[in-house]
Design an enzyme around this catalytic site. Structure first.
Site, short mmCIF file in Angstrom:
data_model
loop_
_atom_site.label_atom_id
_atom_site.label_comp_id
_atom_site.label_asym_id
_atom_site.label_seq_id
_atom_site.Cartn_x
_atom_site.Cartn_y
_atom_site.Cartn_z
CB VAL A 85 -1.01 -0.04 1.23
CG1 VAL A 85 -1.56 1.42 1.28
CG2 VAL A 85 -2.01 -1.10 1.11
CB CYS B 219 -6.52 -7.97 2.71
SG CYS B 219 -5.16 -6.79 2.35
CG PHE C 98 -14.07 -11.02 -5.68
CD1 PHE C 98 -13.07 -11.44 -4.82
CD2 PHE C 98 -13.90 -9.86 -6.40
CE1 PHE C 98 -11.98 -10.69 -4.61
CE2 PHE C 98 -12.81 -9.17 -6.62
CZ PHE C 98 -11.76 -9.77 -5.44
CG PHE D 260 -11.04 0.43 -1.48
CD1 PHE D 260 -11.86 -0.52 -0.46
CD2 PHE D 260 -11.19 1.62 -0.82
CE1 PHE D 260 -12.81 -0.09 0.87
CE2 PHE D 260 -12.06 2.28 -0.03
CZ PHE D 260 -12.88 1.54 1.13
N GLY E 49 -12.78 -22.04 -5.88
CA GLY E 49 -11.34 -22.35 -6.00
C GLY E 49 -10.72 -23.23 -4.76
CB THR F 277 -7.39 -2.40 6.79
OG1 THR F 277 -7.25 -2.48 5.61
CG2 THR F 277 -8.73 -3.08 7.19
P1 NAD Z 1 3.36 -4.51 4.43
O1 NAD Z 1 3.35 -5.60 5.31
O2 NAD Z 1 3.44 -5.04 2.93
O3 NAD Z 1 3.98 -3.39 4.68
C1 NAD Z 1 3.96 -2.70 5.82
C2 NAD Z 1 5.47 -1.91 6.12
O4 NAD Z 1 5.32 -1.17 6.96
C3 NAD Z 1 6.62 -2.95 6.08
O5 NAD Z 1 7.37 -2.65 5.05
C4 NAD Z 1 7.09 -2.51 7.41
O6 NAD Z 1 8.28 -2.69 7.58
C5 NAD Z 1 6.59 -1.09 7.81
N1 NAD Z 1 6.46 -0.64 9.05
C6 NAD Z 1 5.96 -1.26 10.18
N2 NAD Z 1 6.13 -0.47 11.05
C7 NAD Z 1 6.49 0.70 10.73
C8 NAD Z 1 6.97 1.85 11.50
N3 NAD Z 1 6.75 2.11 12.89
N4 NAD Z 1 7.68 2.85 10.56
C9 NAD Z 1 8.02 2.67 9.28
N5 NAD Z 1 7.57 1.48 8.74
C10 NAD Z 1 6.94 0.52 9.57
O7 NAD Z 1 1.74 -4.12 4.38
P2 NAD Z 1 0.61 -3.83 3.20
O8 NAD Z 1 0.25 -4.89 2.48
O9 NAD Z 1 1.06 -2.74 2.54
O10 NAD Z 1 -0.51 -3.30 3.98
C11 NAD Z 1 -0.39 -2.27 5.00
C12 NAD Z 1 -1.78 -1.80 5.42
O11 NAD Z 1 -2.73 -1.65 4.31
C13 NAD Z 1 -2.72 -2.84 6.10
O12 NAD Z 1 -3.52 -2.43 7.22
C14 NAD Z 1 -3.36 -3.67 5.03
O13 NAD Z 1 -4.66 -4.28 5.72
C15 NAD Z 1 -3.91 -2.46 4.25
N6 NAD Z 1 -4.17 -2.96 3.03
C16 NAD Z 1 -3.36 -3.73 2.36
C17 NAD Z 1 -3.65 -4.11 0.97
C18 NAD Z 1 -2.82 -5.25 0.32
O14 NAD Z 1 -3.20 -5.74 -0.79
N7 NAD Z 1 -1.74 -5.61 0.65
C19 NAD Z 1 -4.87 -3.43 0.50
C20 NAD Z 1 -5.66 -2.51 1.02
C21 NAD Z 1 -5.21 -2.63 2.46
#
Ligand code: NAD
Length: 478
Positions: A11, A264, A253, A150, A257, A121
């Site tokens: 994200v 997520c 969706f 999203f 599968g 999230t």
């Molecule tokens: P991720 O695990 O890929 O990345 C999170 C990053 O944050 C990591 O690189 C970690 O090192 C860093 N981090 C943690 N604590 C930190 C801090 N104190 N200072 C600086 N960096 C820090 O996570 P993601 O998949 O990008 O998801 C992030 C958020 O977005 C989550 O809440 C997730 O639910 C939500 N989200 C994810 C997606 C998806 O498809 N991955 C889609 C929508 C929403």
């Protein structure tokens, strides 16, 4: 605007890169030094189609920077986006430790008037909690907004550049106006009409969970129907076509599968269940969605074990597809991991192929399984192939080519992405989801070109190109 994005995962990195090419000055922060060093050298920590180009563009135009120094980045920013992970804790609730730690660091440095925007999230009520954490720490009022993301891994750039909607959870007009101004160019250039929905932070937080739970529910629903189809003698693919052409239902969706995975859906369904429990409410549908999915992850392992009468010891089994879905290297909660663990425990010899996710799987299973860069090479001497991710290089693969490479002719399709019709005409046994298996029947006869009846050779099948030539006619042997 001067923007800090905290967290350079799926994200944060996508968000930061997109803001940077829109003319904002963006600093992406992560506490993982290796990630930041890699990004400074142009190495991305994740695989996401097109992301490398957009990051390079931002860096080259001098508007995208990377650092581990959150305090100095935040001290210069007008907007600080928090995009850190909110993983599942042992209780099932969202773990907010990373978010709170990030908020505390931001509080120490944030200038007056700057706005903190939560993109992670987060459970309903987190906005108020984070505002309190920051205000207690810096001793003054700080505006905190929610702007849930999203995007879908695998199509993250397109999702962010052409979103279906932008949700802004704000407590006052100033914050709403600034965020609407930030997103205005994106909304204008998007391919589709994109409403900006301004609401209170609690509703924004709930919107994100509701969206993910709804999508997870659709998957669990069609998987339950698929399991019923198998038992009642219907074919879920016909049923799916039958329902999806109803505009009230739609197509998305509703693909049966091996179960949903990823970072997520599983955690967000459980986090909302946990929020419901905390307020004394039993969320029966959410429990069912989660339970059906856990059971669904067992469907393919069960089919494999049943085929081999429970004994896969020493059997060489190839798995194609490890990522939880195509287009990503993310293996978090991927159904392929459940399958590998169970087959290894039962003594099978596992060979795997995935276009992007093998490095991540190696971190989990090390040398206990064999990794292949080339998909057909992974099949050599195999007694079964299991397809667990519908990467486009697997979709519609020719059964005769599979047969050529494998020792035994057994295929399990955990994504219904191979063409079942082709297997009906081949010398392979084919298991899929929600359909009767196709068992190789040596007694099938084919009508040859001159209409004389000939018995098909058990192991030799001419490559079938149904879209070019139409299905050959088949007659059962009487
Ligand atoms: P991720 O695990 O890929 O990345 C999170 C990053 O944050 C990591 O690189 C970690 O090192 C860093 N981090 C943690 N604590 C930190 C801090 N104190 N200072 C600086 N960096 C820090 O996570 P993601 O998949 O990008 O998801 C992030 C958020 O977005 C989550 O809440 C997730 O639910 C939500 N989200 C994810 C997606 C998806 O498809 N991955 C889609 C929508 C929403």
């Amino acid at each position: 605007m001067k923007i800090t994005v905290v967290g350079t995962g799926y994200v944060g990195l996508v968000t930061g890169a997109i803001f940077s090419i829109q003319g904002h000055e963006v600093i992406c922060v992560d506490l993982d030094e290796a990630k930041i060093e890699g990004l400074k050298r142009g190495q991305l920590p994740i695989y996401e189609p097109g992301l490398d180009e957009i990051v390079e563009m931002g860096v080259n135009q001098g508007s995208l920077y990377f650092t581990t120094d959150l305090a100095s980045a935040a001290s210069e920013s007008e907007l600080v986006f928090l995009a850190v992970g909110t993983p599942q804790s042992e209780s099932g609730a969202a773990n907010l430790d990373y978010l709170i730690a990030a908020a505390e660091s931001v509080a120490d440095a944030i200038p007056k008037g700057a706005i903190v925007v939560i993109k992670s999230t987060v459970p309903v009520g987190t906005n108020a909690r984070i505002a309190k954490v920051i205000e207690e720490r810096c001793g003054r009022k700080v505006d905190v907004a929610n702007n849930p993301e999203f995007l879908k891994e695998g199509t993250a750039l397109d999702d962010c550049l052409n979103p279906d909607r932008i949700v802004l959870g704000v407590r006052n007009k100033r914050v709403g106006d600034i965020l609407q101004k930030l997103y205005a160019p994106l909304v204008t250039s998007a391919k589709r009409p994109c409403p900006m929905l301004v609401m209170d932070p609690e509703s924004a937080e709930m919107t994100k969970y509701t969206a993910n739970c709804m999508l997870a529910m659709k998957i669990s629903f069609i998987n339950e129907i698929a399991n019923l189809c198998e038992r009642l003698g219907a074919d879920v693919e016909f049923v799916r076509e039958g329902i999806c052409s109803d505009r009230r239902i739609g197509r998305e969706f509703l693909k049966p599968g091996a179960g949903y995975g990823g970072s997520c859906f599983p955690k967000d369904v459980r986090a909302l269940m946990s929020q419901a429990t905390a307020v004394g409410f039993e969320a029966k549908m959410l429990h069912a969605v989660d339970e059906v999915n856990e059971l669904q992850k067992q469907v393919i392992p069960r089919k494999v074990l049943e085929h081999f009468d429970g004994d896969v010891k020493g059997k060489r089994i190839t798995i194609w597809g490890l990522a939880f879905k195509p287009g990503t290297d993310d293996i978090r909660e991927a159904p392929a991991l459940t399958l590998i663990a169970q087959l290894l425990a039962a003594g099978a010899e596992i060979h795997v192929h995935d276009p992007e996710a093998m490095a991540n799987v190696r971190k989990v299973f090390g040398d206990s399984i064999a990794y292949h860069e080339e998909k057909y090479e992974s099949l050599h001497d195999s007694q079964a192939l299991v397809v667990m991710t519908d990467w486009k290089e697997y979709v519609g693969v020719d059964p005769s080519v599979l047969r050529w490479h494998m020792r035994d002719a057994i295929v399990f399709d955990g994504r219904n992405c191979l063409y079942r019709d082709w297997f009906e005409l081949s010398s392979l046994t084919y298991y899929s989801i929600g359909q009767a298996p196709v068992h190789y029947n040596q007694n099938w006869l084919t009508l040859s070109d001159n209409n004389s009846i000939s018995q098909e050779q058990p192991t030799v099948v001419a490559p079938l190109r149904i879209e070019e030539s139409g299905s050959p006619k088949l007659l059962p042997c009487v």
